[in-house]
Motif scaffolding. Structure first.
Motif, PDB file in Angstrom:
ATOM      1  N   ILE A 119       1.336  -1.219   0.399  1.00 12.29           N
ATOM      2  CA  ILE A 119      -0.119  -0.122   0.158  1.00 12.29           C
ATOM      3  C   ILE A 119       1.319   1.610  -0.064  1.00 12.29           C
ATOM      4  CG2 ILE A 119      -1.944   1.379   1.291  1.00 12.29           C
ATOM      5  CD1 ILE A 119      -2.808  -1.141   2.337  1.00 12.29           C
ATOM      6  N   ALA A 120       1.524   1.011   1.140  1.00  7.36           N
ATOM      7  CA  ALA A 120       2.796   2.143   0.759  1.00  7.36           C
ATOM      8  C   ALA A 120       3.204   2.783  -0.173  1.00  7.36           C
ATOM      9  CB  ALA A 120       3.660   2.065   2.013  1.00  7.36           C
ATOM     10  N   PHE A 121       3.430   1.953  -1.759  1.00  7.34           N
ATOM     11  CA  PHE A 121       4.299   1.562  -2.522  1.00  7.34           C
ATOM     12  C   PHE A 121       3.365   2.192  -3.067  1.00  7.34           C
ATOM     13  CE2 PHE A 121       5.187   0.078  -6.924  1.00  7.34           C
ATOM     14  CZ  PHE A 121       6.279   0.081  -7.211  1.00  7.34           C
ATOM     15  N   MET A 122       2.244   1.814  -3.459  1.00  6.50           N
ATOM     16  CA  MET A 122       1.349   2.137  -4.211  1.00  6.50           C
ATOM     17  C   MET A 122       1.101   3.858  -3.742  1.00  6.50           C
ATOM     18  SD  MET A 122      -0.055   0.921  -6.499  1.00  6.50           S
ATOM     19  CE  MET A 122       1.218  -0.237  -7.011  1.00  6.50           C
ATOM     20  N   SER A 123       1.648   4.270  -2.735  1.00  5.50           N
ATOM     21  CA  SER A 123       1.263   5.640  -2.331  1.00  5.50           C
ATOM     22  C   SER A 123       2.595   6.233  -3.150  1.00  5.50           C
ATOM     23  CB  SER A 123       1.423   5.827  -0.790  1.00  5.50           C
ATOM     24  OG  SER A 123       1.965   7.204  -0.279  1.00  5.50           O
ATOM     25  N   TRP A 124       3.759   6.086  -2.944  1.00  4.80           N
ATOM     26  CA  TRP A 124       4.364   6.105  -3.751  1.00  4.80           C
ATOM     27  C   TRP A 124       5.051   6.469  -5.380  1.00  4.80           C
ATOM     28  CZ3 TRP A 124       7.599   3.434  -7.055  1.00  4.80           C
ATOM     29  CH2 TRP A 124       9.115   4.262  -7.424  1.00  4.80           C
ATOM     30  N   PHE A 125       4.065   5.134  -5.915  1.00  7.30           N
ATOM     31  CA  PHE A 125       3.671   5.244  -7.204  1.00  7.30           C
ATOM     32  C   PHE A 125       3.030   6.132  -7.644  1.00  7.30           C
ATOM     33  CE2 PHE A 125       2.024   3.205 -11.213  1.00  7.30           C
ATOM     34  CZ  PHE A 125       2.513   3.087 -11.301  1.00  7.30           C
ATOM     35  N   LEU A 126       1.329   6.548  -7.542  1.00  6.43           N
ATOM     36  CA  LEU A 126       0.273   7.470  -7.707  1.00  6.43           C
ATOM     37  C   LEU A 126       0.619   8.716  -7.434  1.00  6.43           C
ATOM     38  CD1 LEU A 126      -2.752   5.154  -7.747  1.00  6.43           C
ATOM     39  CD2 LEU A 126      -1.201   5.426  -9.532  1.00  6.43           C
ATOM     40  N   SER A 127       1.579   8.964  -6.250  1.00  2.00           N
ATOM     41  CA  SER A 127       1.318  10.433  -5.726  1.00  2.00           C
ATOM     42  C   SER A 127       2.737  10.797  -5.644  1.00  2.00           C
ATOM     43  CB  SER A 127       0.517  10.600  -4.404  1.00  2.00           C
ATOM     44  OG  SER A 127       1.254   9.785  -3.457  1.00  2.00           O
ATOM     45  N   ALA A 128       3.386   9.797  -5.482  1.00  2.00           N
ATOM     46  CA  ALA A 128       5.273  11.175  -5.396  1.00  2.00           C
ATOM     47  C   ALA A 128       5.899  10.967  -5.969  1.00  2.00           C
ATOM     48  CB  ALA A 128       5.351  10.102  -3.887  1.00  2.00           C
ATOM     49  N   GLY A 129       5.327  10.703  -7.419  1.00  2.91           N
ATOM     50  CA  GLY A 129       6.916  10.788  -8.466  1.00  2.91           C
ATOM     51  C   GLY A 129       6.838   9.198  -8.853  1.00  2.91           C
ATOM     52  N   GLY A 130       6.561   7.630  -8.844  1.00  2.00           N
ATOM     53  CA  GLY A 130       6.634   6.987  -9.263  1.00  2.00           C
ATOM     54  C   GLY A 130       6.523   6.730 -10.257  1.00  2.00           C
TER      55      GLY A 130
END
Length: 370
Positions: A121-132
């Motif tokens: 879930i944290a990875f999805m946050s990075w991907f969708l909202s933090a430049g991933g």
């Protein structure tokens, strides 16, 4: 003076032209997507659900036809075939292509949560909202691939795996020839002295039956039980670090994708984002049911993973991440982005998840006492 016949003819001609354009816009496009796994796998169920969403969002204009592994090209040639246009699309885990670029692992299966404590879930946050996502798009240029990628199916953490006998320590673990994923997660097992053997999902059960390997990991209770590992091995360990985060992705030939209308392209993007949540929901339910059946009907014995595994694997994973960052500029860029995100996001998320974990553990313990 206006010639009404000429005007009428012009209007009629324009109407015919517009109708032809509209008909062309409504023409059906078929995108063949070859998977790297058999048609019976759970991931294919979810992939077909995604394909159905795309078809409905485009009013039937875009049809994704799912092909099982090996239908057109071999599993290892899947991404190259998409790049060359031999097939319009492919479906796999991006860490499969770590041989083309080491940073592929940071998107498909960041070993040990990227070394920074990320769960799925944290990875999805990075991907969708933090430049991933922007870095993911850059990956294909770094790999010189004529490909557009979409993340569809997050999962994790994956189980440590299946064994013939209980393992009490890493010394026991090292006795086994162990199927692992390719790339850095598998290499990290080799670094801590495990006889790691990389192979495709469909090859695992035959290899266990023949004795080519004698322990294995694949994913989680439901996909593992679909492959039938419980028929050969009975000792199952849920907690593992090698794939705390895993993502199965769709790859489309860039020329094919660019040939779609903007609305059709947006439909694929929206369906992909929906698939992220739908896949998580599907997996929790299906894995819960599967684990219950494995333990209560199939004679599988569930164990806790030996404590020394976590220390050894995490240390080796961090060394592997640092080594690749030193050797590859883009790898370092992606990993730094994950580290920057994790500094603030992971402490919050880990703290919040403690409540969830304790709540769930209390209920699980309650069930044991009933």
């Amino acid at each position: 003076m206006f010639d009404l016949k000429t005007i009428a003819a012009g209007v009629a001609s324009t109407a015919v032209g517009l109708a032809m354009c509209a008909q062309a816009a409504m023409a059906e496009t078929t995108i063949r997507v070859q998977s790297v796994i058999p048609a019976t796998a759970d991931e294919i169920v979810m992939l077909k659900d995604f394909a159905n969403d795309v078809r409905e969002l485009t009013d039937g204009e875009v049809n994704i036809e799912v092909l099982p592994a090996g239908s057109v090209v071999g599993v290892q040639e899947t991404l190259d075939a998409v790049d060359a246009g031999l097939i319009e699309g492919g479906f796999a885990w991006t860490h499969y292509w770590s041989g083309k670029h080491p940073a592929a692992m940071l998107f498909g299966s960041p070993v040990a949560g990227g070394g920074v404590g990320m769960d799925n879930i944290a990875f999805m946050s990075w991907f969708l909202s933090a430049g991933g996502k922007e870095l993911y798009e850059q990956l294909w240029d770094e790999m010189d691939m004529n490909v557009v990628g979409f993340m569809l199916q997050p999962v994790g953490p994956e189980a440590l795996g299946w064994f013939k006998e209980p393992i009490e320590s890493m010394a026991d673990f090292r006795k086994y020839r162990f199927r692992t994923p390719p790339g850095i997660p598998g290499q990290t097992y080799k670094d801590i002295g495990v006889a790691s053997v990389a192979m495709g999902g469909g090859d695992i059960l035959p290899a266990l039956e023949k004795g080519t390997i004698d322990a294995a990991e694949w994913c989680c209770p439901k996909p593992d039980s679909v492959f039938g590992f419980q028929k050969v091995l009975k000792h199952y360990y849920l907690q593992g670090l090698h794939q705390v985060v895993v993502n199965a992705d769709l790859y489309l030939n860039k020329d094919v994708f660019n040939g779609l209308t903007p609305l059709q392209q947006k439909a694929i993007e929206v369906a992909a984002n929906a698939s992220l949540m739908k896949s998580m929901a599907y997996r929790i339910h299906e894995n819960g049911k599967a684990l219950d059946k494995l333990v209560n009907e199939d004679g599988v014995i569930l164990h806790d993973t030996p404590a020394d595994y976590f220390t050894e694997y995490m240390n080796a994973a961090n060394k592997a991440l640092e080594k690749n960052a030193e050797e590859n500029e883009f790898f370092a860029k992606v990993w730094q982005s994950q580290k920057d995100f994790a500094k603030t996001a992971v402490p919050f998320w880990a703290g919040a998840q403690t409540s969830n974990a304790n709540l769930g553990r209390a209920y699980a313990d309650q069930l044991k006492n009933e």
